[in-house]
Write a protein that holds these residues in place. Structure first.
Motif, PDB file in Angstrom:
ATOM      1  N   SER A   1      -3.890 -67.505  51.124  1.00  0.00           N
ATOM      2  CA  SER A   1      -5.144 -66.758  51.162  1.00  0.00           C
ATOM      3  C   SER A   1      -6.113 -67.439  52.124  1.00  0.00           C
ATOM      4  CB  SER A   1      -5.772 -66.718  49.766  1.00  0.00           C
ATOM      5  OG  SER A   1      -6.238 -68.008  49.395  1.00  0.00           O
ATOM      6  N   GLY A   2      -7.213 -66.749  52.448  1.00  0.00           N
ATOM      7  CA  GLY A   2      -8.203 -67.338  53.351  1.00  0.00           C
ATOM      8  C   GLY A   2      -8.764 -68.640  52.814  1.00  0.00           C
ATOM      9  N   GLY A   3      -9.046 -68.676  51.519  1.00  0.00           N
ATOM     10  CA  GLY A   3      -9.559 -69.900  50.924  1.00  0.00           C
ATOM     11  C   GLY A   3      -8.551 -71.028  50.944  1.00  0.00           C
ATOM     12  N   GLU A   4      -7.281 -70.699  50.724  1.00  0.00           N
ATOM     13  CA  GLU A   4      -6.230 -71.722  50.774  1.00  0.00           C
ATOM     14  C   GLU A   4      -6.044 -72.254  52.191  1.00  0.00           C
ATOM     15  OE1 GLU A   4      -3.416 -70.161  47.060  1.00  0.00           O
ATOM     16  OE2 GLU A   4      -3.076 -69.401  49.098  1.00  0.00           O
ATOM     17  N   GLN A   5      -6.102 -71.367  53.160  1.00  0.00           N
ATOM     18  CA  GLN A   5      -5.972 -71.790  54.551  1.00  0.00           C
ATOM     19  C   GLN A   5      -7.088 -72.772  54.919  1.00  0.00           C
ATOM     20  OE1 GLN A   5      -6.126 -68.017  56.535  1.00  0.00           O
ATOM     21  NE2 GLN A   5      -3.923 -67.637  56.334  1.00  0.00           N
ATOM     22  N   GLN A   6      -8.296 -72.463  54.484  1.00  0.00           N
ATOM     23  CA  GLN A   6      -9.410 -73.351  54.837  1.00  0.00           C
ATOM     24  C   GLN A   6      -9.303 -74.699  54.116  1.00  0.00           C
ATOM     25  OE1 GLN A   6     -10.890 -73.146  57.364  1.00  0.00           O
ATOM     26  NE2 GLN A   6     -13.106 -73.207  57.322  1.00  0.00           N
ATOM     27  N   ARG A   7      -8.762 -74.701  52.907  1.00  0.00           N
ATOM     28  CA  ARG A   7      -8.555 -75.971  52.207  1.00  0.00           C
ATOM     29  C   ARG A   7      -7.535 -76.833  52.942  1.00  0.00           C
ATOM     30  NH1 ARG A   7      -9.128 -74.924  45.698  1.00  0.00           N
ATOM     31  NH2 ARG A   7     -10.455 -73.091  45.856  1.00  0.00           N
ATOM     32  N   VAL A   8      -6.504 -76.197  53.473  1.00  0.00           N
ATOM     33  CA  VAL A   8      -5.530 -76.939  54.280  1.00  0.00           C
ATOM     34  C   VAL A   8      -6.211 -77.527  55.517  1.00  0.00           C
ATOM     35  CG1 VAL A   8      -3.391 -76.804  55.618  1.00  0.00           C
ATOM     36  CG2 VAL A   8      -3.588 -75.549  53.456  1.00  0.00           C
ATOM     37  N   ALA A   9      -7.093 -76.730  56.132  1.00  0.00           N
ATOM     38  CA  ALA A   9      -7.833 -77.216  57.299  1.00  0.00           C
ATOM     39  C   ALA A   9      -8.694 -78.420  56.938  1.00  0.00           C
ATOM     40  CB  ALA A   9      -8.692 -76.098  57.878  1.00  0.00           C
ATOM     41  N   PHE A  10      -9.301 -78.403  55.747  1.00  0.00           N
ATOM     42  CA  PHE A  10     -10.071 -79.558  55.294  1.00  0.00           C
ATOM     43  C   PHE A  10      -9.172 -80.793  55.216  1.00  0.00           C
ATOM     44  CE2 PHE A  10     -13.055 -76.731  52.497  1.00  0.00           C
ATOM     45  CZ  PHE A  10     -13.583 -76.162  53.636  1.00  0.00           C
ATOM     46  N   CYS A  11      -8.015 -80.618  54.597  1.00  0.00           N
ATOM     47  CA  CYS A  11      -7.077 -81.739  54.443  1.00  0.00           C
ATOM     48  C   CYS A  11      -6.639 -82.270  55.799  1.00  0.00           C
ATOM     49  CB  CYS A  11      -5.863 -81.304  53.634  1.00  0.00           C
ATOM     50  SG  CYS A  11      -6.223 -80.864  51.919  1.00  0.00           S
ATOM     51  N   ARG A  12      -6.368 -81.365  56.721  1.00  0.00           N
ATOM     52  CA  ARG A  12      -5.958 -81.789  58.065  1.00  0.00           C
ATOM     53  C   ARG A  12      -7.054 -82.616  58.734  1.00  0.00           C
ATOM     54  NH1 ARG A  12      -5.078 -77.026  62.178  1.00  0.00           N
ATOM     55  NH2 ARG A  12      -7.306 -76.864  61.703  1.00  0.00           N
TER      56      ARG A  12
END
Length: 227
Positions: free
Chosen positions: A148-159
């Motif tokens: 989902s969009g929220g999950e994608q952005q959380r991955v971006a945070f982790c990266r």
């Protein structure tokens, strides 16, 4: 020499579109972010916040002024040194996640660590820890299209935090999400930042999110004021 995580002094930037169409975006901006501090940068569209973040993160250069990161003057550094500092000391988050679509969530976090010389096993362990912190460890093996969009952005945070930077710069990190998801994702970001003890400068239009940070500043007409 300042021991702040980030210090900007007299930052000015003009885009030359050909006279009389010069646009002065930043006008002598002074800004300091202390170690461990999370600062909200509140600014209307077109106020120059993206330009300011790019200069602070060494993606762009100012016409005048000085950038210090962790007490070190960044003025006049050659490209190789600037790239090394961006990779090691600065994490970036944008409104859009910019994940690599052919790689899984885990791999998107592992790759910048490998580029920085980490061993694969250690990089994978850190990636899983970060995904656990933001609550999506079960999605580690999914590619961005399956998130989902929220999950994608959380991955971006982790990266952005994968290489344990000293400073995090974020440009409207939840601006592409609906209000409910934005609140949840922002809470995950705050947990990551607080848990890591790093400093952060986060640009946002959302005054409710800005109020949850340590301090607010405002950029308007190219100048910095207290929000």
């Amino acid at each position: 020499m300042s021991d702040a995580a980030l210090k900007l002094t007299g930052i000015s930037k003009t885009y030359n579109l050909g006279r009389p169409n010069e646009v002065q975006v930043l006008r002598g901006v002074d800004l300091e972010v202390a170690k461990g501090e999370i600062v909200a940068l509140v600014a209307p569209s077109g106020a120059g916040k993206s330009t300011l973040l790019h200069i602070a993160g060494l993606l762009d250069t100012a016409d005048h002024g000085q950038v210090q990161i962790a007490g070190q003057d960044m003025t006049g550094l050659h490209d190789r040194r600037r790239t090394r500092i961006r990779r090691n000391d600065v994490g970036f988050i944008y409104q859009f996640h910019h994940l690599l679509p052919e790689f899984t969530a885990l791999e998107n976090i592992v790759l910048p660590q490998l580029a920085n010389g980490a061993a694969r096993k250690a990089a994978e362990a850190r990636a899983r820890d970060l995904l656990e912190t933001v609550g999506i460890a079960s999605r580690a093996d999914h590619r961005p299209a399956a998130l989902s969009g929220g999950e994608q952005q959380r991955v971006a945070f982790c990266r952005a935090l994968a290489n344990t930077p000293r400073l995090l710069l974020a440009d409207e990190p939840t601006g592409n999400l609906d209000p409910a998801t934005s609140d949840q994702v922002f809470a995950a970001l705050m947990e990551l930042v607080r848990g890591s003890g790093l400093s952060a400068l986060i640009a946002t239009h959302n005054l409710e999110l800005a109020a949850r940070m340590d301090r607010q500043i405002r950029l308007d007409a190219g100048k910095m004021t207290t929000a």
